[in-house]
Design a protein around this motif. Structure first.
Motif, short mmCIF file in Angstrom:
data_model
loop_
_atom_site.label_atom_id
_atom_site.label_comp_id
_atom_site.label_asym_id
_atom_site.label_seq_id
_atom_site.Cartn_x
_atom_site.Cartn_y
_atom_site.Cartn_z
N ASP A 1 44.37 48.97 23.38
CA ASP A 1 45.30 49.94 23.96
C ASP A 1 44.81 50.46 25.31
OD1 ASP A 1 46.96 49.77 21.72
OD2 ASP A 1 45.82 51.31 20.65
N VAL A 2 43.79 49.85 25.86
CA VAL A 2 43.20 50.37 27.09
C VAL A 2 44.07 50.04 28.30
CG1 VAL A 2 40.85 50.21 26.18
CG2 VAL A 2 41.83 48.29 27.46
N GLN A 3 43.90 50.84 29.34
CA GLN A 3 44.60 50.64 30.60
C GLN A 3 43.63 50.08 31.63
OE1 GLN A 3 47.95 51.21 31.01
NE2 GLN A 3 48.00 51.69 28.81
N VAL A 4 44.12 49.16 32.45
CA VAL A 4 43.32 48.59 33.53
C VAL A 4 43.90 49.08 34.85
CG1 VAL A 4 42.45 46.50 34.62
CG2 VAL A 4 42.81 46.55 32.14
N LYS A 5 43.11 49.83 35.60
CA LYS A 5 43.56 50.40 36.87
C LYS A 5 43.22 49.46 38.02
CE LYS A 5 43.14 54.47 39.85
NZ LYS A 5 42.48 55.79 40.04
N LEU A 6 44.25 49.02 38.75
CA LEU A 6 44.07 48.13 39.89
C LEU A 6 43.98 48.92 41.18
CD1 LEU A 6 46.62 45.31 38.98
CD2 LEU A 6 44.13 45.23 38.73
N GLN A 7 43.08 48.52 42.04
CA GLN A 7 42.89 49.18 43.33
C GLN A 7 42.62 48.13 44.40
OE1 GLN A 7 43.07 52.54 43.87
NE2 GLN A 7 42.69 52.33 46.07
N PRO A 8 43.39 48.12 45.50
CA PRO A 8 43.12 47.15 46.55
C PRO A 8 41.80 47.42 47.24
CG PRO A 8 44.77 48.73 47.28
CD PRO A 8 44.52 49.02 45.83
N ALA A 9 41.33 46.48 48.03
CA ALA A 9 40.04 46.63 48.70
C ALA A 9 40.07 47.78 49.69
CB ALA A 9 39.67 45.33 49.42
N LYS A 10 41.20 48.02 50.34
CA LYS A 10 41.33 49.11 51.31
C LYS A 10 42.63 49.85 51.08
CE LYS A 10 38.70 46.79 54.98
NZ LYS A 10 38.73 46.29 56.38
N GLY A 11 42.57 51.16 51.18
CA GLY A 11 43.76 51.98 51.08
C GLY A 11 44.36 51.98 49.68
N THR A 12 45.67 52.21 49.64
CA THR A 12 46.40 52.24 48.38
C THR A 12 47.50 51.19 48.41
OG1 THR A 12 47.92 53.92 49.25
CG2 THR A 12 45.95 54.70 48.09
N GLY A 13 48.14 51.02 47.26
CA GLY A 13 49.21 50.04 47.18
C GLY A 13 48.86 48.91 46.24
N PRO A 14 49.70 47.88 46.20
CA PRO A 14 49.47 46.77 45.27
C PRO A 14 48.34 45.85 45.71
CG PRO A 14 51.36 46.30 46.67
CD PRO A 14 50.93 47.71 47.00
N VAL A 15 47.84 45.10 44.75
CA VAL A 15 46.82 44.08 45.04
C VAL A 15 47.57 42.77 45.31
CG1 VAL A 15 44.87 42.77 44.15
CG2 VAL A 15 45.09 45.21 43.61
N GLU A 16 47.49 42.28 46.53
CA GLU A 16 48.23 41.09 46.92
C GLU A 16 47.33 39.86 46.93
OE1 GLU A 16 50.13 41.74 50.65
OE2 GLU A 16 51.57 43.20 49.84
N VAL A 17 47.94 38.73 46.55
CA VAL A 17 47.27 37.43 46.64
C VAL A 17 48.03 36.65 47.71
CG1 VAL A 17 46.37 35.45 45.38
CG2 VAL A 17 46.86 37.58 44.16
N PRO A 18 47.51 36.58 48.92
CA PRO A 18 48.28 35.99 50.02
C PRO A 18 48.49 34.49 49.84
CG PRO A 18 46.03 36.43 50.71
CD PRO A 18 46.18 37.06 49.35
N ALA A 19 49.59 34.00 50.39
CA ALA A 19 49.88 32.57 50.34
C ALA A 19 48.77 31.79 51.03
CB ALA A 19 51.21 32.28 51.02
N GLY A 20 48.27 30.77 50.37
CA GLY A 20 47.19 29.96 50.92
C GLY A 20 45.85 30.68 50.95
N GLY A 21 45.76 31.83 50.31
CA GLY A 21 44.52 32.60 50.33
C GLY A 21 44.05 32.98 48.94
N ARG A 22 43.26 34.04 48.89
CA ARG A 22 42.69 34.47 47.61
C ARG A 22 42.45 35.96 47.64
NH1 ARG A 22 36.22 32.90 47.89
NH2 ARG A 22 35.77 34.11 49.78
N VAL A 23 42.21 36.53 46.47
CA VAL A 23 41.77 37.91 46.33
C VAL A 23 40.63 37.94 45.31
CG1 VAL A 23 43.42 38.52 44.50
CG2 VAL A 23 42.47 40.30 45.96
N VAL A 24 39.60 38.71 45.62
CA VAL A 24 38.44 38.83 44.74
C VAL A 24 38.48 40.18 44.05
CG1 VAL A 24 35.92 38.83 44.59
CG2 VAL A 24 37.07 37.32 46.22
N LEU A 25 38.34 40.19 42.75
CA LEU A 25 38.26 41.42 41.98
C LEU A 25 36.80 41.67 41.61
CD1 LEU A 25 41.26 40.96 39.49
CD2 LEU A 25 41.23 42.29 41.60
N GLY A 26 36.29 42.84 41.96
CA GLY A 26 34.92 43.18 41.61
C GLY A 26 33.95 42.95 42.75
N GLY A 27 32.93 43.80 42.80
CA GLY A 27 31.93 43.68 43.87
C GLY A 27 32.26 44.58 45.03
N LYS A 28 31.25 44.88 45.83
CA LYS A 28 31.38 45.80 46.96
C LYS A 28 32.36 45.27 47.99
CE LYS A 28 28.58 48.34 50.32
NZ LYS A 28 27.20 48.56 50.85
#
Length: 222
Positions: free
Chosen positions: A92-119
């Protein structure tokens, strides 16, 4: 060698190979048994690939605090995608998503990538991490993307030690030590008590007594 002897040798070889295979299966995928670190979970659905997925808990078994989902999401498509949510089926836990900078959704750009975790990367924080996952288990994780939909895989649950130290969650701060009740607080004021046997008089009361006039009839009688 006769045909019967050749058949016997082949049968013996097959039996020996089967025994070795069964022994390896009995050992399982436990890293301590195999003396190797198991591969991180990875899968793909359509143009989305998820690699290096893990659930990382607090470094100390008794430490209180959140856990995190770490992974790298690749988008091989021609349109951007949004990581709408991450869920852990069976909890029943919730997972809170946060982009690398600022606020808003976490986007996975076309032809690119997004890394979750780490500085400096996006984050996926699991509140109540100990309730959600136990070290050494495999936790089902579902990544929901705006176009692709659900991408499901089983992620290893590991503590934030060794290789995973820099990707793990922060521990909850410890509560400050309580101040003894008998110690006066700085800046506090107390009302001084009057000496025993003396009753303090208000300035108004003293002034009223000094200014009371005598009646004129008291001295004219007789």
């Amino acid at each position: 060698m006769s045909r019967s002897l050749r058949h016997g040798a082949l049968a013996a070889t097959a039996i020996a190979f089967s025994i070795v295979s069964l022994s390896a299966c009995a050992a399982g995928n436990n890293a301590e048994t195999l003396k190797v670190r198991p591969d991180n979970a990875a899968t793909s659905v359509g143009t989305i690939k998820v690699q290096n997925a893990n659930v990382i808990t607090q470094a100390e078994p008794e430490a209180e605090g959140p856990a995190v989902v770490v992974a790298t999401l690749f988008n091989d498509g021609t349109e951007d995608e949004v990581l709408e949510s991450i869920t852990l089926p069976g909890t029943d836990v919730q997972v809170k998503l946060q982009p690398a900078k600022g606020t808003g959704p976490v986007e996975v750009p076309a032809g690119g990538r997004v890394v979750l975790g780490g500085k400096g990367n996006a984050s996926a924080v699991i509140e109540g991490g100990r309730e959600a996952a136990q070290d050494g288990n495999v936790q089902q994780v579902v990544f929901k993307l705006s176009r692709t939909g659900d991408v499901r895989l089983g992620a290893n649950v590991v503590p934030a030690t060794g290789y995973y130290k820099d990707f793990g969650p922060s521990a909850l701060p410890e509560a400050p030590a309580a101040t003894p009740s008998g110690t006066p607080e700085a800046g506090g004021s107390e009302t001084p008590e009057a000496p025993v046997g003396e009753t303090p008089e208000s300035p108004a009361a003293g002034t009223e007594q000094q200014g009371t006039p005598e009646t004129a009839t008291a001295g004219t009688t007789g």
